[in-house]
Write an enzyme that holds these catalytic residues in place. Structure first.
Site, PDB file in Angstrom:
ATOM      1  N   ASP A 355       0.829  -1.200   0.000  1.00 60.51           N
ATOM      2  CA  ASP A 355       0.000   0.000   0.000  1.00 60.51           C
ATOM      3  C   ASP A 355       0.872   1.262   0.000  1.00 60.51           C
ATOM      4  O   ASP A 355       2.036   1.240  -0.387  1.00 60.51           O
ATOM      5  CB  ASP A 355      -0.962  -0.048   1.198  1.00 60.51           C
ATOM      6  N   ASP A 356       0.315   2.355   0.447  1.00 58.95           N
ATOM      7  CA  ASP A 356       0.933   3.681   0.439  1.00 58.95           C
ATOM      8  C   ASP A 356       2.313   3.667   1.099  1.00 58.95           C
ATOM      9  O   ASP A 356       2.541   2.950   2.067  1.00 58.95           O
ATOM     10  CB  ASP A 356      -0.005   4.632   1.196  1.00 58.95           C
ATOM     11  N   ARG A 435      -6.662  16.622   3.220  1.00 55.46           N
ATOM     12  CA  ARG A 435      -5.736  15.513   3.514  1.00 55.46           C
ATOM     13  C   ARG A 435      -4.340  15.804   2.950  1.00 55.46           C
ATOM     14  O   ARG A 435      -3.668  14.961   2.402  1.00 55.46           O
ATOM     15  CB  ARG A 435      -6.277  14.192   2.959  1.00 55.46           C
ATOM     16  N   LYS A 469      -4.155  -0.986  -6.720  1.00 56.61           N
ATOM     17  CA  LYS A 469      -5.181  -0.386  -5.859  1.00 56.61           C
ATOM     18  C   LYS A 469      -5.187   1.118  -6.134  1.00 56.61           C
ATOM     19  O   LYS A 469      -4.254   1.822  -5.777  1.00 56.61           O
ATOM     20  CB  LYS A 469      -4.863  -0.676  -4.392  1.00 56.61           C
ATOM     21  N   ASP A 471      -6.477   4.695  -5.526  1.00 56.63           N
ATOM     22  CA  ASP A 471      -7.115   5.463  -4.451  1.00 56.63           C
ATOM     23  C   ASP A 471      -7.422   6.889  -4.902  1.00 56.63           C
ATOM     24  O   ASP A 471      -6.873   7.386  -5.892  1.00 56.63           O
ATOM     25  CB  ASP A 471      -6.195   5.498  -3.229  1.00 56.63           C
ATOM     26  N   ASN A 473      -8.394  10.400  -2.412  1.00 56.67           N
ATOM     27  CA  ASN A 473      -8.637  10.711  -1.016  1.00 56.67           C
ATOM     28  C   ASN A 473      -9.094  12.149  -0.739  1.00 56.67           C
ATOM     29  O   ASN A 473      -8.912  12.636   0.373  1.00 56.67           O
ATOM     30  CB  ASN A 473      -7.377  10.420  -0.195  1.00 56.67           C
ATOM     31  N   ASP A 541     -12.958   1.955   4.321  1.00 57.81           N
ATOM     32  CA  ASP A 541     -11.741   1.861   5.115  1.00 57.81           C
ATOM     33  C   ASP A 541     -12.020   1.253   6.488  1.00 57.81           C
ATOM     34  O   ASP A 541     -11.086   0.859   7.196  1.00 57.81           O
ATOM     35  CB  ASP A 541     -11.121   3.251   5.300  1.00 57.81           C
TER      36      ASP A 541
END
Length: 733
Positions: A355-356, A435, A469, A471, A473, A541
């Site tokens: 992931d991130d 964010r 994935k 995303d 945000n 989430d």
């Protein structure tokens, strides 16, 4: 059940005063196996919407002069415009080049195209009776799935520019004694909660102005029940879903004659479309289905249709995934990730997703305030690169995936420094962060090309990178585009989504086998517009199993289980702090596309052993869960502190049953659940899966008929909060 009503769909009330009638020249039906959408052409070449509901095999009744209307009433149009005799919310509102704001459409022609044995397209060609404005209404009927999609195209052939201020994808009039709307709402970590309410006179609107992540707090979907609240297995129910990832508006207007008018499409707020001569604009598709057998059949229609026509790789089996986010966050190194891959392999995981946090060098992604947009591998964290990790995973028997958020950028990034004109902003107002991020301007082809190249570069890192994935945000605010001209700034909302879809299309054409997840802070893009490019959604989430029961229940109204990613996470839960039994967490996650979202090294040996066995079980039964028919048995909204669902294979020779306690049940309270969808004449062996210490089913291996299981039910011993049970039913010949 719906009461017997003399008039099927039209508000045709015998009225006082002067009456008029219309002579019908032609009746046309758009048919599926169990439904018909019927409209008529009158002597003035105007189109009248007549019926959408149960299948009509004979249309002669629509040609008779059965109804009269007062001089103040009119028949519902196939596609109402602002102009003529209509007073309802119009589907189309525009301004001609000479300033006239009215529009009246007449029939120009009807085309029917049999695409294949299952799909038929009907195009109704309309033209304004004064101006050279052309409007086509496109219907596509999916026969076996009982789904009809509709979209609109508008073409300007007038002498000058026109402004289209409202352009809906569909209009649906219904007539009943009462209407009950189920709509979906929530927030980050609480998506797709449902609310059912009776519609009364006036207008109820479901809409979003967020631009991005438009389904997180509201949803472009609805369920509409006639003459009573919706039931799972009886009653007339309509389902609608707008295939659009941008701003939308669904309007439900109960007029003075008690007719319901549903207008669905893009949100017209600050979104006028200027069309020069020769320009054409098309709307997103509205997906509609009708069921005379309640909500569950409505959902099955959507599931069958989406697996075949609206979901990437809908015929494929989804792998078991371990995602790194809740296990590591952005703080990791190569050694830590390799250790997670080792643990994933030992558990039987099939795909590991990093992931991130894997990118950024000048501005390393060590927190969420920097690096976004700089999609080069962080050399300090991963000195041998993504290719090494992907090959390491391959040696362990796993596929490999990566997280990316290509539509956004941190102010603290090389991308923001080098391309400030790519950021969505105005010249005079502050581009606010959300964010710690700005939004990139996807109306700009250069930005679109940058995102495609980002994915190109990621895929080039390793042939074993099979999953991305994707995303998103943040929302859109202070809208402004450095690319769009001053007189077309209001096109931003439309052109952004079209730009996003253009990017998706190019990626899909280049990498048809690549698996894509639509994440968007969880359920921000749970819509059929994005689904066609993706294999699945990250529904929320929030991985807490109790909350996921509600989120996945709402999502199941429209989306198949294979598209709803559902992961086992740690206890206490990261989002809610709730601690739930490992079995409960597994039992909930296994009802969707199963995966894990934790650090395996934090688990005990006993938990690891249980997890390994449960994952092996899921792999064996996933064909039924991912491709079988869903039957919702007990809703979590029924206030009985219990919920249940099951999946049945196409041949009805296997079924997987889930039941979850939401609260305490008294000691003497019996838990008996009646099943659905089985063959009444078949015999089924009953086996409990995912057992721990206590068994909820006391008669392991018993053989019962489908008739007994559906009419009498299955008895379970479940009293405590957060107990759960999974049963497998296998036909015995």
């Amino acid at each position: 059940m719906r009461k017997n009503i003399l008039v099927p769909l039209i508000a045709l009330i015998f009225a006082f005063g002067t009456a008029y009638s219309q002579n019908i020249k032609q009746n046309v039906s758009v048919d599926t196996e169990h439904s018909s959408l019927v409209f008529s052409v009158d002597e003035n070449d105007e189109l009248i919407f007549r019926h959408y509901g149960k299948k009509m095999n004979h249309l002669n009744g629509f040609s008779k002069d059965l109804f009269t209307l007062s001089a103040h009433q009119n028949f519902p149009s196939l596609y109402p415009t602002y102009g003529g005799r209509s007073y309802i919310i119009p589907a189309l509102k525009l301004t001609h080049n000479d300033g006239v704001i009215c529009c009246e459409l007449k029939l120009k022609g009807i085309r029917t195209n049999k695409i294949d044995s299952n799909i038929t397209e009907t195009v109704v060609e309309l033209k304004d009776k004064v101006y050279d404005l052309f409007v086509d209404v496109h219907y596509t009927a999916y026969y076996k799935e009982d789904v009809i999609t509709q979209y609109i195209s508008v073409r300007n052939q007038e002498k000058g520019k026109i402004s289209v201020e409202q352009l809906a994808s569909s209009y649906l009039p219904l007539q009943a004694n009462s209407y009950y709307l189920t709509h979906f709402y929530g927030s980050w970590s609480k998506e797709m909660n449902l609310k059912e309410e009776e519609l009364t006179n006036g207008v109820k609107s479901i809409e979003s102005l967020k631009g991005v992540r438009t389904s997180q707090c509201e949803s472009p979907t609805f369920v509409l029940s006639l003459d009573g609240k919706s039931q799972e297995y009886e009653g007339e129910v309509y389902g609608g879903a707008l295939a659009w990832s941008g701003n939308y508006k669904l309007s439900f207007q109960v007029s003075e004659d008690r007719m319901l008018h549903i207008v669905s499409g893009m949100n017209p707020f600050a979104a006028a479309l200027a069309l020069d001569k020769g320009d054409e604009v098309t709307t997103p598709k509205m997906v509609l289905t009708y069921s005379s057998e309640g909500k569950n059949r409505m959902s099955q229609n959507f599931h069958h249709w989406s697996r075949k026509y609206a979901l990437a790789h809908g015929n494929s089996q989804r792998p078991v995934i371990l995602n790194s986010w809740e296990g590591t966050g952005v703080k990791f190194n190569e050694e830590k990730i390799c250790a997670m891959i080792d643990d994933a392999a030992s558990l039987g995981i099939e795909l590991f997703v990093l992931d991130d946090g894997w990118f950024g060098n000048k501005y390393p992604r060590n927190a969420t305030d920097s690096g976004l947009g700089d999609w080069q591998v962080n050399k300090k964290k991963l000195p041998r690169g993504i290719g090494y990790l992907a090959e390491y995973a391959k040696k362990k028997g796993l596929q490999f995936g990566l997280w990316v958020e290509p539509e956004m950028v941190n102010p603290k990034s090389e991308l923001a420094e080098n391309h400030p004109d790519w950021v969505v902003k105005t010249d005079r107002y502050t581009p606010y962060t959300e964010r710690n991020q700005w939004l990139l301007d996807l109306t700009n082809p250069e930005v679109q090309n940058f995102i495609v190249k980002t994915i190109d570069d990621m895929v080039a890192m390793s042939p074993n990178l099979t999953y991305i994935k994707w995303d998103a945000n943040r929302y859109v605010n202070n809208v402004g585009s450095s690319y769009l001209p001053a007189d077309k700034q209001s096109r931003f909302w439309y052109d952004y989504v079209k730009g996003l879809y253009s990017v998706y299309n190019k990626i899909r054409e280049k990498y048809p086998d690549l698996m894509l997840q639509a994440c968007s802070s969880g359920g921000g893009r749970m819509d059929f517009g994005s689904l066609k490019y993706h294999d699945e959604f990250w529904a929320s989430d929030n991985t807490n199993a109790v909350d996921r029961i509600y989120i996945q229940h709402g999502s199941s109204m429209f989306f198949p289980s294979m598209a709803i990613a559902s992961h086992v996470s740690t206890a206490p839960n990261h989002q809610t702090g709730m601690s739930l039994p490992l079995k409960y967490r597994f039992d909930v996650a296994m009802s969707g596309r199963f995966g894990m979202e934790l650090q395996p090294k934090d688990m005990t040996d006993k938990e690891l052993e249980y997890s390994k066995k449960a994952i092996e079980t899921y792999k064996r039964i996933r064909p039924v869960i991912q491709h079988g028919d869903l039957y919702r048995l007990i809703s979590p909204y029924d206030n009985v502190n219990r919920t249940s669902l099951m999946y049945v294979s196409e041949k009805k020779d296997q079924a997987i049953f889930f039941v979850y306690n939401l609260g305490y049940h008294e000691r003497n309270e019996r838990c008996i659940v009646k099943l659905k969808g089985l063959n009444p004449d078949a015999k089924y062996k009953v086996v409990e899966l995912n057992k721990m210490v206590k068994s909820a089913f006391k008669q392991e291996g018993i053989v019962l008929t489908g008739e007994y299981l559906m009419n009498v039910g299955i008895p379970l011993t479940m009293n405590k909060p957060h107990e759960s049970c999974v049963l497998e039913f296998t036909e015995v010949k």
